[in-house]
Motif scaffolding. Structure first.
Motif, PDB file in Angstrom:
ATOM      1  N   VAL A  29       0.909  -1.421   0.127  1.00  0.00           N
ATOM      2  CA  VAL A  29      -0.103  -0.178  -0.138  1.00  0.00           C
ATOM      3  C   VAL A  29       1.007   1.235   0.181  1.00  0.00           C
ATOM      4  O   VAL A  29       2.131   1.294  -0.156  1.00  0.00           O
ATOM      5  CB  VAL A  29      -1.058   0.087   1.253  1.00  0.00           C
ATOM      6  CG1 VAL A  29      -2.084  -1.206   1.060  1.00  0.00           C
ATOM      7  CG2 VAL A  29      -0.276  -0.122   2.659  1.00  0.00           C
ATOM      8  N   ARG A  30       0.272   2.470   0.125  1.00  0.00           N
ATOM      9  CA  ARG A  30       0.820   3.610  -0.161  1.00  0.00           C
ATOM     10  C   ARG A  30       2.364   3.753   0.738  1.00  0.00           C
ATOM     11  O   ARG A  30       2.252   3.267   2.100  1.00  0.00           O
ATOM     12  CB  ARG A  30       0.187   4.838   0.394  1.00  0.00           C
ATOM     13  CG  ARG A  30       0.629   6.255  -0.044  1.00  0.00           C
ATOM     14  CD  ARG A  30      -0.556   7.206   0.078  1.00  0.00           C
ATOM     15  NE  ARG A  30       0.161   8.514   0.116  1.00  0.00           N
ATOM     16  CZ  ARG A  30      -0.652   9.649   0.180  1.00  0.00           C
ATOM     17  NH1 ARG A  30      -1.923   9.739   0.577  1.00  0.00           N
ATOM     18  NH2 ARG A  30      -0.154  10.821  -0.268  1.00  0.00           N
ATOM     19  N   GLY A  31       3.191   4.410   0.272  1.00  0.00           N
ATOM     20  CA  GLY A  31       4.536   4.389   1.341  1.00  0.00           C
ATOM     21  C   GLY A  31       5.451   2.892   1.418  1.00  0.00           C
ATOM     22  O   GLY A  31       6.105   2.904   2.202  1.00  0.00           O
ATOM     23  N   SER A  79      -5.507   6.154  -3.526  1.00  0.00           N
ATOM     24  CA  SER A  79      -4.661   7.088  -2.984  1.00  0.00           C
ATOM     25  C   SER A  79      -4.473   8.377  -3.338  1.00  0.00           C
ATOM     26  O   SER A  79      -3.892   9.124  -3.028  1.00  0.00           O
ATOM     27  CB  SER A  79      -3.449   6.219  -2.493  1.00  0.00           C
ATOM     28  OG  SER A  79      -3.041   5.980  -3.911  1.00  0.00           O
ATOM     29  N   ARG A  80      -5.168   8.660  -4.736  1.00  0.00           N
ATOM     30  CA  ARG A  80      -4.974   9.931  -5.553  1.00  0.00           C
ATOM     31  C   ARG A  80      -6.253  10.201  -5.990  1.00  0.00           C
ATOM     32  O   ARG A  80      -7.467   9.259  -6.444  1.00  0.00           O
ATOM     33  CB  ARG A  80      -4.011   9.665  -6.721  1.00  0.00           C
ATOM     34  CG  ARG A  80      -2.538   9.409  -6.118  1.00  0.00           C
ATOM     35  CD  ARG A  80      -1.632   9.191  -7.379  1.00  0.00           C
ATOM     36  NE  ARG A  80      -2.103   8.574  -8.528  1.00  0.00           N
ATOM     37  CZ  ARG A  80      -2.084   7.403  -8.860  1.00  0.00           C
ATOM     38  NH1 ARG A  80      -1.354   6.554  -8.038  1.00  0.00           N
ATOM     39  NH2 ARG A  80      -2.481   6.588  -9.890  1.00  0.00           N
ATOM     40  N   ASP A  81      -6.535  11.440  -6.300  1.00  0.00           N
ATOM     41  CA  ASP A  81      -7.832  12.009  -6.928  1.00  0.00           C
ATOM     42  C   ASP A  81      -7.686  11.492  -8.253  1.00  0.00           C
ATOM     43  O   ASP A  81      -6.728  11.463  -8.872  1.00  0.00           O
ATOM     44  CB  ASP A  81      -7.802  13.407  -6.818  1.00  0.00           C
ATOM     45  CG  ASP A  81      -7.860  13.946  -5.792  1.00  0.00           C
ATOM     46  OD1 ASP A  81      -8.526  13.428  -4.528  1.00  0.00           O
ATOM     47  OD2 ASP A  81      -7.438  15.495  -5.422  1.00  0.00           O
ATOM     48  N   ASN A  82      -9.027  11.148  -8.969  1.00  0.00           N
ATOM     49  CA  ASN A  82      -9.365  10.824 -10.168  1.00  0.00           C
ATOM     50  C   ASN A  82      -8.251   9.536 -10.806  1.00  0.00           C
ATOM     51  O   ASN A  82      -7.987   9.579 -11.805  1.00  0.00           O
ATOM     52  CB  ASN A  82      -9.065  11.927 -11.097  1.00  0.00           C
ATOM     53  CG  ASN A  82      -9.827  12.940 -10.941  1.00  0.00           C
ATOM     54  OD1 ASN A  82     -11.255  12.910 -10.467  1.00  0.00           O
ATOM     55  ND2 ASN A  82      -9.322  14.283 -10.922  1.00  0.00           N
ATOM     56  N   GLN A  83      -7.987   8.564  -9.376  1.00  0.00           N
ATOM     57  CA  GLN A  83      -6.944   7.486  -9.937  1.00  0.00           C
ATOM     58  C   GLN A  83      -7.845   6.535 -10.876  1.00  0.00           C
ATOM     59  O   GLN A  83      -8.955   6.177 -10.528  1.00  0.00           O
ATOM     60  CB  GLN A  83      -6.598   6.693  -8.701  1.00  0.00           C
ATOM     61  CG  GLN A  83      -5.785   5.849  -8.850  1.00  0.00           C
ATOM     62  CD  GLN A  83      -5.174   5.202  -7.560  1.00  0.00           C
ATOM     63  OE1 GLN A  83      -5.188   5.895  -6.351  1.00  0.00           O
ATOM     64  NE2 GLN A  83      -4.492   4.087  -7.351  1.00  0.00           N
ATOM     65  N   LYS A  86      -9.846  10.902  -3.966  1.00  0.00           N
ATOM     66  CA  LYS A  86      -9.200   9.996  -3.294  1.00  0.00           C
ATOM     67  C   LYS A  86      -9.948   9.351  -1.997  1.00  0.00           C
ATOM     68  O   LYS A  86     -10.748  10.133  -1.478  1.00  0.00           O
ATOM     69  CB  LYS A  86      -7.665  10.412  -2.969  1.00  0.00           C
ATOM     70  CG  LYS A  86      -7.616  11.535  -1.782  1.00  0.00           C
ATOM     71  CD  LYS A  86      -6.086  11.798  -1.408  1.00  0.00           C
ATOM     72  CE  LYS A  86      -5.779  12.662  -0.409  1.00  0.00           C
ATOM     73  NZ  LYS A  86      -4.575  12.974  -0.148  1.00  0.00           N
ATOM     74  N   ARG A  87      -9.776   8.322  -1.721  1.00  0.00           N
ATOM     75  CA  ARG A  87     -10.441   7.635  -0.648  1.00  0.00           C
ATOM     76  C   ARG A  87     -11.972   7.589  -0.698  1.00  0.00           C
ATOM     77  O   ARG A  87     -12.621   6.869   0.232  1.00  0.00           O
ATOM     78  CB  ARG A  87     -10.004   8.190   0.688  1.00  0.00           C
ATOM     79  CG  ARG A  87      -8.655   8.102   0.929  1.00  0.00           C
ATOM     80  CD  ARG A  87      -8.297   8.430   2.622  1.00  0.00           C
ATOM     81  NE  ARG A  87      -8.867   7.477   3.421  1.00  0.00           N
ATOM     82  CZ  ARG A  87      -8.529   6.166   3.655  1.00  0.00           C
ATOM     83  NH1 ARG A  87      -7.306   5.872   3.113  1.00  0.00           N
ATOM     84  NH2 ARG A  87      -8.969   5.538   4.621  1.00  0.00           N
ATOM     85  N   VAL A  88     -12.483   7.620  -2.063  1.00  0.00           N
ATOM     86  CA  VAL A  88     -13.848   7.438  -2.124  1.00  0.00           C
ATOM     87  C   VAL A  88     -14.185   6.222  -2.878  1.00  0.00           C
ATOM     88  O   VAL A  88     -14.918   5.380  -2.431  1.00  0.00           O
ATOM     89  CB  VAL A  88     -14.452   8.528  -2.977  1.00  0.00           C
ATOM     90  CG1 VAL A  88     -15.849   8.231  -3.388  1.00  0.00           C
ATOM     91  CG2 VAL A  88     -14.492  10.059  -2.426  1.00  0.00           C
ATOM     92  N   VAL A  89     -13.322   5.895  -3.799  1.00  0.00           N
ATOM     93  CA  VAL A  89     -13.539   4.399  -4.440  1.00  0.00           C
ATOM     94  C   VAL A  89     -13.011   3.358  -3.660  1.00  0.00           C
ATOM     95  O   VAL A  89     -11.766   3.334  -3.180  1.00  0.00           O
ATOM     96  CB  VAL A  89     -12.950   4.455  -5.867  1.00  0.00           C
ATOM     97  CG1 VAL A  89     -13.028   3.109  -6.526  1.00  0.00           C
ATOM     98  CG2 VAL A  89     -13.769   5.643  -6.665  1.00  0.00           C
ATOM     99  N   THR A  90     -13.694   2.181  -3.431  1.00  0.00           N
ATOM    100  CA  THR A  90     -13.437   1.248  -2.650  1.00  0.00           C
ATOM    101  C   THR A  90     -13.065  -0.006  -3.392  1.00  0.00           C
ATOM    102  O   THR A  90     -14.026  -0.310  -4.316  1.00  0.00           O
ATOM    103  CB  THR A  90     -14.323   0.688  -1.800  1.00  0.00           C
ATOM    104  OG1 THR A  90     -14.867   1.761  -0.807  1.00  0.00           O
ATOM    105  CG2 THR A  90     -14.048  -0.554  -0.789  1.00  0.00           C
TER     106      THR A  90
END
Length: 614
Positions: free
Chosen positions: A417-419, A443-447, A481-485
């Motif tokens: 995961v991130r990092g 973890s990013r907008d519009n991913q 970010k963090r909206v889509v599961t």
């Protein structure tokens, strides 16, 4: 799974770091198979001399005079990366050369027939397995194909697959691989069955400290005379064993030599090899005696080395390792959610469990409980593997038929995961088969795409663990970010095959990766090449044996002829015979590379000259 050979039995092989052992079910019982020298274990050692390859006792016996071309400890390299810190540490201690191959793979370099040869650890292990196969074939009188090979419980996926590849290269059909402590528990179960009326279950700790690896497994034997083995937890260290104790002794002696003579003997590989051999012998003696000595003539620059070595000193320099073993065992008990008084039996496996301090610390941990020592610690693992081999090849004996093994996954499985953080989905010691899921978010907008990197291990940083595979899932609808599961499912079946599935919750879009043997093994082409190479080496070994036998026959003939002419009266004929014998003796000295046909021709010529008189 049925047998592939012509009624040839399936065998069980304990492929050890320092010694290997092979067993088979025969005459309604397990037989540990002795090698050609009559020993029930064979050194996991391969050597290359001027004109031949030696495996086992022959290789070990010449190690001190040919250290750079005598390979041992292949199990410590198998399935590891060259950059692994353990490989880098060991590289400094080994007398043979290890270099970096393609894709961070360690390669062993030896000199053979005047040329540098490179081998993967799988190839060296395959040579040892090939020898164990030959030992079994000689015993049963038939070609053997099917085998169960054991691995340390704490081996990760790449190490397990590399071991299986070694079996394939050796010409074996690996019908299963089981954990070494589990195999030992099966041996215990067969030797010490318990009745249902006595107790419904028995909790067993298998403490397996061998030449190069340490494992502890906690199992529950469930109901019946011989039946279900349920693994509760495993722990261990794939780089801890008798070799490390030897290394500490060698290091201590090197420092003592330097203190006394102001000379560093570490660049002298032959001296180090002799010292290592002496230290190993001293370690074995210290398991029964409290004091021994290490005596080596002309060890380095003509200096004789002599020093007393006490059991107390041996324990002191290795206490860090012994403590590590006990801490690992305590962690395993915690993972199994088992209290020490609930343990019914502590079984000792592996040659290093003969060390009195190890036994003393174990007894203290379990409130002076008597340790189970009736199993031969060098043979128990091969014994259990042979029972499993008999079961899988359709043996109808009730003890084989009733055997049920419920295992756990030895290491945690998860994704990056991130990092570069490692997020665990299936914790270590989870019973298999099983299925588990975990939710993740973008973890990013519009991913629009997520990369799933699947790892195995216990380190917090993902890249410090072992990458098993990767895949992507795309077509994610744009969103903050963090909206889509994204739901990630991990599923392990009874064969240990892992399937990882990722699903975008809002769209139902899915993608998956099945991590099977094919994902993790050497390529089919590489294995085929190695199988061919193995056959070539086998052919070379056979040709060398024929040549040695031919030279021996010629030398025997010279000896016979010398004896026959001893009582002959002086004559021209005697002079011709003496000259022919002398010429043949000289010919042998200058024609070591002669072919079998040339040697046989010389023998026939000698006989034709000398036998005319008789």
């Amino acid at each position: 799974m049925g047998k592939t050979g012509d009624d040839a039995p399936a065998i069980g092989i304990d492929l050890g770091t320092t010694y290997s052992c092979v067993a088979v079910w025969k005459n309604d019982r397990i037989e540990i198979i002795p090698n050609a020298q009559g020993y029930r274990t064979t050194p996991s050692c391969v050597a290359f001399v001027d004109a031949a390859r030696l495996i086992g006792d022959g290789a070990k016996n010449q190690a001190t005079i040919n250290p750079a071309n005598t390979i041992f400890d292949a199990k410590r390299l198998i399935g590891r990366r060259f950059s692994d810190s353990k490989v880098q540490e060991d590289k400094k201690l080994w007398p043979f050369k290890v270099i970096e191959g393609p894709s961070d793979t360690p390669k062993i370099v030896v000199s053979y027939k005047g040329k540098a040869k490179e081998f993967l650890a799988e190839e060296i292990s395959s040579m040892v397995l090939g020898r164990m196969k030959e030992i079994a074939e000689s015993y049963v009188g038939k070609p053997v194909k099917d085998a169960v090979i054991t691995v340390p419980a704490y081996f990760n996926d790449p190490q397990r697959q590399a071991t299986k590849d070694a079996g394939t290269i050796a010409g074996l059909n690996v019908i299963s691989m089981i954990n070494e402590p589990t195999a030992a528990a099966i041996a215990y179960g067969l030797e010490e069955p318990f009745k249902m009326k006595e107790k419904k279950k028995k909790n067993v700790v298998v403490f397996d400290l061998g030449g190069g690896t340490f494992d502890v497994s906690i199992l529950t034997m469930v109901e019946g005379e011989f039946g279900t083995f349920e693994v509760k937890a495993v722990a261990g260290d794939t780089h801890l064993g008798g070799e490390d104790f030897d290394n500490r002794m060698v290091d201590h002696c090197v420092k003592e030599f330097k203190r006394k003579w102001k000379k560093d003997l570490t660049p002298n590989k032959k001296a180090l090899g002799r010292l290592r051999c002496a230290c190993e012998k001293a370690k074995r003696i210290l398991s029964s005696d409290t004091l021994t000595s290490i005596e080596l003539d002309c060890l380095h620059e003509g200096i004789d080395f002599s020093m007393k070595f006490s059991r107390a000193k041996f324990e002191d320099i290795n206490m860090e390792y012994f403590d590590r073993c006990i801490k690992t065992l305590e962690a395993c008990l915690s993972d199994a959610k088992m209290k020490k008084p609930e343990v019914n039996e502590v079984i000792l496996v592996g040659g290093s469990t003969r060390i009195p301090k190890v036994q003393c610390m174990l007894q203290k941990l379990f409130y002076q409980k008597e340790l189970y020592k009736s199993l031969n610690p060098d043979e128990a693992v091969a014994y259990g593997a042979a029972v499993m081999a008999a079961k899988l090849s359709g043996n109808s004996d009730k003890r084989c038929r009733d055997l049920v093994l419920l295992d756990v996954t030895p290491l945690s499985l998860g994704i990056e995961v991130r990092g570069k953080s490692f997020s665990i989905v299936i914790p270590r010691n989870t019973p298999i088969p099983m299925k588990k899921s975990k939710n993740y978010f973008t973890s990013r907008d519009n991913q629009t795409c997520i990369d799933i990197m699947v790892y195995q291990g216990e380190r917090a940083k993902s890249t410090d663990n072992h990458l098993l595979g990767k895949f992507s899932i795309s077509g994610i609808p744009p969103a903050p970010k963090r909206v889509v599961t994204c739901i990630v499912y991990f599923e392990i079946d009874a064969s240990g095959i892992l399937t990882v599935t990722a699903e975008i919750l809002s769209t139902g879009k899915m993608n998956k990766l099945m991590i099977t043997n094919e994902n993790r093994s050497l390529s089919k082409e590489k294995i085929e090449k190695m199988v061919k190479d193995a056959e070539d080496y086998k052919h070379e070994d056979q040709e060398y044996k024929k040549k040695v036998e031919a030279f021996n026959a010629l030398e025997d003939c010279i000896y016979d002829m010398k004896n026959k002419i001893m009582n002959m009266g002086y004559s021209e004929r005697l002079k011709i015979m003496e000259r022919t014998i002398a010429d043949t003796t000289k010919w042998i000295e200058h024609h070591e590379d002669a072919s079998v046909d040339e040697v046989q021709a010389m023998k026939e010529y000698l006989e034709s000259i000398c036998m005319q008189e008789f």
